[in-house]
Design a protein around this motif. Structure first.
Motif, PDB file in Angstrom:
ATOM      1  N   ASN A 234       0.809  -1.222   0.000  1.00 35.33           N
ATOM      2  CA  ASN A 234       0.000   0.000   0.000  1.00 35.33           C
ATOM      3  C   ASN A 234       0.843   1.274   0.000  1.00 35.33           C
ATOM      4  O   ASN A 234       0.387   2.338   0.397  1.00 35.33           O
ATOM      5  N   LEU A 235       2.060   1.116  -0.458  1.00 32.38           N
ATOM      6  CA  LEU A 235       2.975   2.249  -0.528  1.00 32.38           C
ATOM      7  C   LEU A 235       2.379   3.366  -1.367  1.00 32.38           C
ATOM      8  O   LEU A 235       1.933   3.118  -2.490  1.00 32.38           O
ATOM      9  N   ASP A 236       2.323   4.579  -0.832  1.00 33.42           N
ATOM     10  CA  ASP A 236       1.761   5.677  -1.628  1.00 33.42           C
ATOM     11  C   ASP A 236       2.231   6.996  -1.048  1.00 33.42           C
ATOM     12  O   ASP A 236       1.615   7.557  -0.151  1.00 33.42           O
ATOM     13  N   PHE A 237       3.387   7.463  -1.516  1.00 33.01           N
ATOM     14  CA  PHE A 237       3.852   8.773  -1.069  1.00 33.01           C
ATOM     15  C   PHE A 237       4.305   9.584  -2.273  1.00 33.01           C
ATOM     16  O   PHE A 237       4.560   9.029  -3.349  1.00 33.01           O
ATOM     17  N   VAL A 238       4.371  10.906  -2.072  1.00 37.27           N
ATOM     18  CA  VAL A 238       4.843  11.800  -3.131  1.00 37.27           C
ATOM     19  C   VAL A 238       6.084  12.521  -2.619  1.00 37.27           C
ATOM     20  O   VAL A 238       6.082  13.037  -1.501  1.00 37.27           O
ATOM     21  N   LEU A 239       7.133  12.522  -3.431  1.00 32.66           N
ATOM     22  CA  LEU A 239       8.342  13.267  -3.077  1.00 32.66           C
ATOM     23  C   LEU A 239       8.366  14.557  -3.886  1.00 32.66           C
ATOM     24  O   LEU A 239       8.312  14.511  -5.120  1.00 32.66           O
ATOM     25  N   ILE A 240       8.437  15.682  -3.188  1.00 29.77           N
ATOM     26  CA  ILE A 240       8.501  16.976  -3.884  1.00 29.77           C
ATOM     27  C   ILE A 240       9.911  17.538  -3.736  1.00 29.77           C
ATOM     28  O   ILE A 240      10.426  17.669  -2.619  1.00 29.77           O
ATOM     29  N   ARG A 241      10.483  17.839  -4.890  1.00 29.30           N
ATOM     30  CA  ARG A 241      11.867  18.325  -4.937  1.00 29.30           C
ATOM     31  C   ARG A 241      11.878  19.755  -5.448  1.00 29.30           C
ATOM     32  O   ARG A 241      11.375  20.027  -6.537  1.00 29.30           O
ATOM     33  N   GLU A 242      12.438  20.676  -4.668  1.00 34.24           N
ATOM     34  CA  GLU A 242      12.630  22.043  -5.165  1.00 34.24           C
ATOM     35  C   GLU A 242      13.623  21.919  -6.318  1.00 34.24           C
ATOM     36  O   GLU A 242      14.635  21.250  -6.194  1.00 34.24           O
ATOM     37  N   SER A 243      13.334  22.506  -7.470  1.00 29.15           N
ATOM     38  CA  SER A 243      14.197  22.194  -8.612  1.00 29.15           C
ATOM     39  C   SER A 243      14.791  23.420  -9.306  1.00 29.15           C
ATOM     40  O   SER A 243      15.222  23.328 -10.445  1.00 29.15           O
ATOM     41  N   THR A 244      14.843  24.551  -8.600  1.00 31.49           N
ATOM     42  CA  THR A 244      15.464  25.727  -9.234  1.00 31.49           C
ATOM     43  C   THR A 244      16.691  26.217  -8.474  1.00 31.49           C
ATOM     44  O   THR A 244      17.427  27.049  -8.975  1.00 31.49           O
TER      45      THR A 244
END
Ligand SMILES: NC(=O)c1ccc[n+]([C@@H]2O[C@H](COP(=O)([O-])OP(=O)(O)OC[C@H]3O[C@@H](n4cnc5c(N)ncnc54)[C@H](O)[C@@H]3O)[C@@H](O)[C@H]2O)c1
Ligand SMILES: CC(C)[C@H](C(=O)O)[C@@H](O)C(=O)O
Length: 252
Positions: free
Chosen positions: A12-22
């Protein structure tokens, strides 16, 4: 999907990784310098963490956690940093805490990046939305791709205020070039993310429906148990996986 972690919770793995990209350490691509010569030479890359850069990515993370909470997810944002060693990350953490106060219905927590690397392998299901600096995000997103079955499984998006670019997490995969082994699943899922984003940007239900159909076709293709990509030890290549997803799409 066939997953490398065999624990039942991992299903049931369900995560979002948000990466600052600037900015972050990557910002130094413009300012990299070497001082001195020979044995006294030293190379310097300088990390940039700005208030505005933090604020927009943290607001995005909390808003996403809010949307996900409405869909039954945990409602939690975890800031990944190294605030115990570097002042720039201490600054980043302060902006995170300030932003968290404006999103009090969402749980906010911090984790040091080294501990995050361990926890992502040991108990990744504890995470909902993770948010981090550019370089840490570059590294942890490959770890995340590994958790969901490999580079060929992981979609990604670079999202700005008005524009966005969607592409698989992976690069050009030079080691398997011309062999027909590349898994196209991440490309399909990135296309689905693009349609979903466009649908919300333009309030167009047809696009959102098209996105749902692609996601469902991918899910059905793997649920058939007929597919095992090369990167997971099987022999389903680009053509086989594409044909199966297209045939599942045609049934919907
Ligand atoms: N999004 C991007 O623009 C991006 C991301 C990563 C790497 N790159 C670039 O790509 C080039 C190669 O980099 P790399 O080898 O470190 O990373 P890579 O992602 O290309 O490959 C890493 C590993 O994942 C495997 N892999 C990647 N895509 C796959 C797929 N669709 N199906 C099955 N296996 C897959 C490769 O075979 C390789 O073993 C470099 O020039 C790098 O800068 C670009
Ligand atoms: C090629 C490189 C600049 C790229 C990045 O870090 O953005 C890649 O590593 C990625 O993960 O997309």
């Amino acid at each position: 999907m066939p997953l490398p972690l065999t624990s039942e919770a991992a299903q049931n793995l369900d995560f979002v990784l948000i990466r600052e990209s600037t900015e972050g350490l990557f910002a130094s691509r413009e300012t990299f310098k070497i001082e001195g010569e020979g044995e006294s030479a030293a190379a310097y890359d300088t990390q940039k963490i700005s208030y505005q850069g933090c604020k927009r990515v943290f607001d995005f993370a909390f808003n996403l956690a809010k949307q996900r909470k409405a869909q039954g997810h945990q409602g939690k944002v975890t800031c990944v940093d190294k605030a115990n060693v570097l002042g720039s990350f201490y600054f980043m953490r302060q902006v995170f805490d300030e932003t968290a106060k404006n999103h009090s219905e969402i749980e906010a927590q911090h984790i040091y990046v080294d501990a995050a690397a361990l926890q992502l392998v040991a108990k990744p299901w504890q995470f909902d939305v993770l948010v981090t600096e550019n370089m840490f995000g570059d590294i942890l997103s490959d770890l995340g791709a590994g958790l969901m079955g490999g580079m060929g499984m992981a979609p990604s998006a670079d999202i700005g205020f008005e524009k966005a670019v969607f592409q698989p997490c992976h690069g050009t995969a030079p080691d398997i070039i011309g062999q027909g082994k590349a898994n196209p699943t991440a490309m399909f899922l990135s296309a689905a993310m693009m349609l979903n984003w466009l649908g919300h940007q333009h309030n167009n239900q047809h696009l959102i429906k098209a996105s749902d159909l692609i996601n469902q076709a991918v899910e059905n293709a793997y649920a058939s148990k007929e597919l095992l990509p090369y990167e997971l030890g099987g022999n389903s290549g680009t053509q086989v996986i594409s044909d199966k997803v297209f045939s599942e799409l045609a049934k919907l």
